[in-house]
Motif scaffolding. Structure first.
Motif, PDB file in Angstrom:
ATOM      1  N   TYR A 230     -10.258 -22.195 -35.650  1.00  0.00           N
ATOM      2  CA  TYR A 230     -10.292 -21.112 -34.666  1.00  0.00           C
ATOM      3  C   TYR A 230     -11.257 -20.017 -35.125  1.00  0.00           C
ATOM      4  CZ  TYR A 230      -8.911 -17.580 -31.339  1.00  0.00           C
ATOM      5  OH  TYR A 230      -8.958 -16.633 -30.336  1.00  0.00           O
ATOM      6  N   ASN A 231     -11.155 -19.606 -36.374  1.00  0.00           N
ATOM      7  CA  ASN A 231     -12.010 -18.534 -36.878  1.00  0.00           C
ATOM      8  C   ASN A 231     -13.484 -18.927 -36.843  1.00  0.00           C
ATOM      9  OD1 ASN A 231      -9.615 -17.257 -37.330  1.00  0.00           O
ATOM     10  ND2 ASN A 231      -9.900 -16.919 -39.511  1.00  0.00           N
TER      11      ASN A 231
ATOM     12  N   TYR B 127     -14.726 -18.702 -33.351  1.00  0.00           N
ATOM     13  CA  TYR B 127     -14.922 -17.299 -32.971  1.00  0.00           C
ATOM     14  C   TYR B 127     -16.240 -16.759 -33.532  1.00  0.00           C
ATOM     15  CZ  TYR B 127     -13.861 -12.371 -32.177  1.00  0.00           C
ATOM     16  OH  TYR B 127     -13.916 -11.071 -31.752  1.00  0.00           O
ATOM     17  N   CYS B 128     -16.527 -17.084 -34.808  1.00  0.00           N
ATOM     18  CA  CYS B 128     -17.758 -16.585 -35.429  1.00  0.00           C
ATOM     19  C   CYS B 128     -18.994 -17.157 -34.761  1.00  0.00           C
ATOM     20  CB  CYS B 128     -17.767 -16.912 -36.924  1.00  0.00           C
ATOM     21  SG  CYS B 128     -16.681 -15.856 -37.895  1.00  0.00           S
TER      22      CYS B 128
ATOM     23  N   MET C 110     -19.154 -18.147 -31.731  1.00  0.00           N
ATOM     24  CA  MET C 110     -19.198 -17.591 -30.384  1.00  0.00           C
ATOM     25  C   MET C 110     -19.789 -16.182 -30.405  1.00  0.00           C
ATOM     26  SD  MET C 110     -16.045 -17.231 -27.671  1.00  0.00           S
ATOM     27  CE  MET C 110     -15.093 -16.111 -28.720  1.00  0.00           C
ATOM     28  N   LYS C 111     -19.392 -15.381 -31.414  1.00  0.00           N
ATOM     29  CA  LYS C 111     -19.824 -13.988 -31.488  1.00  0.00           C
ATOM     30  C   LYS C 111     -21.096 -13.791 -32.314  1.00  0.00           C
ATOM     31  CE  LYS C 111     -16.341 -12.237 -29.181  1.00  0.00           C
ATOM     32  NZ  LYS C 111     -16.523 -11.545 -27.884  1.00  0.00           N
TER      33      LYS C 111
ATOM     34  N   ALA D 247     -19.395 -23.373 -31.224  1.00  0.00           N
ATOM     35  CA  ALA D 247     -18.111 -22.686 -31.047  1.00  0.00           C
ATOM     36  C   ALA D 247     -17.183 -23.552 -30.210  1.00  0.00           C
ATOM     37  CB  ALA D 247     -18.327 -21.339 -30.372  1.00  0.00           C
TER      38      ALA D 247
ATOM     39  N   PHE E 113     -13.447 -25.124 -31.079  1.00  0.00           N
ATOM     40  CA  PHE E 113     -12.285 -24.792 -30.256  1.00  0.00           C
ATOM     41  C   PHE E 113     -11.650 -26.039 -29.630  1.00  0.00           C
ATOM     42  CE2 PHE E 113     -14.113 -20.306 -29.545  1.00  0.00           C
ATOM     43  CZ  PHE E 113     -13.229 -19.744 -30.444  1.00  0.00           C
TER      44      PHE E 113
ATOM     45  N   ARG F 111      -4.018 -20.938 -28.400  1.00  0.00           N
ATOM     46  CA  ARG F 111      -5.150 -19.988 -28.403  1.00  0.00           C
ATOM     47  C   ARG F 111      -6.459 -20.718 -28.170  1.00  0.00           C
ATOM     48  NH1 ARG F 111      -5.745 -16.713 -33.628  1.00  0.00           N
ATOM     49  NH2 ARG F 111      -5.577 -18.819 -34.456  1.00  0.00           N
TER      50      ARG F 111
ATOM     51  N   GLU G 143      -9.406 -20.567 -25.151  1.00  0.00           N
ATOM     52  CA  GLU G 143     -10.848 -20.375 -25.343  1.00  0.00           C
ATOM     53  C   GLU G 143     -11.645 -21.497 -24.684  1.00  0.00           C
ATOM     54  OE1 GLU G 143     -12.221 -17.761 -26.323  1.00  0.00           O
ATOM     55  OE2 GLU G 143     -10.559 -16.718 -27.289  1.00  0.00           O
TER      56      GLU G 143
END
Length: 374
Positions: free
Chosen positions: A188-189, A192-193, A195-196, A207, A211, A221, A225
């Motif tokens: 998940y982390n 997120y990284c 993605m951002k 990403a 996910f 979660r 996403e």
């Protein structure tokens, strides 16, 4: 009952009695050996007492046996005794004692104990101060030896600047190692990284790959996403049907943001047939978990009698909950409830005050309403 069936039943009963008798004999033997000072038996008996397997659960007695074995240097007993002190099983919760015994086990090479020590210093507790530097040190000791949970936690230290300098690249390095060990939270982390674009160049496709792998294991979660990315065509071809599929999976697992999104699908009639009752059902589930958008939406549905019987008291209740979270549209709705006395005693001044708050936050409808109220 036939003779054959009677014989089979009696044989089954005798077998059960034999198993129970054997279990009782085994427990008696383990207890006798434990009392004689056999360390392995002491640990086994403590484990049984802690879990209630074969014996009546007795955490206090379990702690006594763990203590005997721990004092003789048994690593498993030291770790389990520390855990009992940390959680307050059979003994008053005491993080100092937990750390003492985790340290003994860790110094004998127990990787779980090293990670647990890191967690104690990371989170602290009653009478025990946090120490992020020590937390990172213990996480690193276990991580360097390949322990997945510690790799994940060390990555968190770098990401959150806990006991080490902020370093997204180091965070990602350790999360990737943890992911290779199957750590779900690391997936998940990493997603997120990517993605951002934190610590790496933004890569929506990568990403999405993280996910979706996690989502397909049932993580709510990650399912949310994946649904959001399908809905927006981010990192994957836009597909509302797929978005609906993953929103539903996540919502059914209780994730409030997914429940809110699913409610919106039924509310607007995207992909599915418009169904205000279904929309209200999902909004209410999300609202009960504190989702401000859902609280506003269910409040609005109660106010207008859409998909649910009109109820100004309920409308006011949910509008207020969302408004207190800073939801501008809910502040407008709450203001109207006060202004017209719907679900609450009429108070025009308080009504204008709430609507004005929403207008200051940029709510266009609030601005329009204020003009009409002047």
């Amino acid at each position: 009952m036939s003779i054959k069936h009677l014989i089979i039943t009696m044989m089954a009963m005798m077998a059960t009695m034999t198993i129970n008798a054997q279990t009782a004999t085994d427990v008696a033997t383990i207890r006798k050996n434990a009392q004689a000072g056999n360390v392995k038996a002491q640990v086994n008996l403590a484990n049984m007492l802690l879990a209630g397997k074969g014996v009546k659960t007795d955490h206090a007695e379990a702690v006594q046996w763990y203590l005997k074995a721990a004092n003789k240097g048994n690593i498993e007993a030291q770790f389990n005794l520390a855990y009992c002190y940390e959680q307050g099983y059979g003994v008053q919760k005491n993080l100092d004692e937990a750390v003492k015994w985790y340290t003994k086990a860790a110094n004998q090479g127990n990787l779980s104990a090293m990670n647990s020590l890191g967690n104690c210093y990371d989170t602290g507790g009653e009478g025990f101060d946090k120490n992020y530097a020590k937390a990172a040190q213990w996480y690193r000791k276990a991580a360097d030896k390949g322990y997945g949970p510690a790799m994940f936690n060390l990555g968190n230290c770098y990401y959150l600047m806990k006991g080490v300098d902020l370093d997204y690249k180091e965070a990602i390095k350790w999360w990737e190692k943890a992911a290779a060990k199957g750590n779900a939270a690391a997936f998940y982390n990493l997603g997120y990284c990517y993605m951002k674009g934190e610590g790496v160049e933004a890569n929506p496709e990568k990403a999405f790959s993280y996910f979706v792998r996690l989502a397909d294991t049932g993580d709510a979660r990650a399912q949310f996403e994946v649904a959001r990315m399908y809905q927006n065509g981010e990192g994957v071809a836009q597909d509302n049907a797929k978005a609906l599929e993953y929103y539903t999976k996540s919502a059914e697992r209780g994730f409030p943001n997914a429940q809110m999104a699913l409610g919106r699908y039924y509310d607007s009639g995207i992909i599915v047939e418009q169904d205000y009752e279904m929309a209200a059902k999902w909004y209410l589930r999300a609202a009960n978990q504190g989702n401000a958008d859902a609280q506003y939406n269910i409040g609005n549905m109660y106010y207008n009698g859409m998909g649910i019987e009109r109820n100004y008291d309920e409308a006011f209740k949910w509008m207020e909950k969302a408004a207190l979270q800073g939801h501008a549209s809910a502040q407008t709705g709450l203001g109207l409830c006060y202004y017209y006395g719907n679900g609450v005693k009429k108070n025009k001044d308080l009504g204008r005050e709430w609507i004005n708050k929403a207008a200051i936050m940029g709510d266009d409808y609030a601005k329009q309403v204020l003009k009409k109220l002047k």
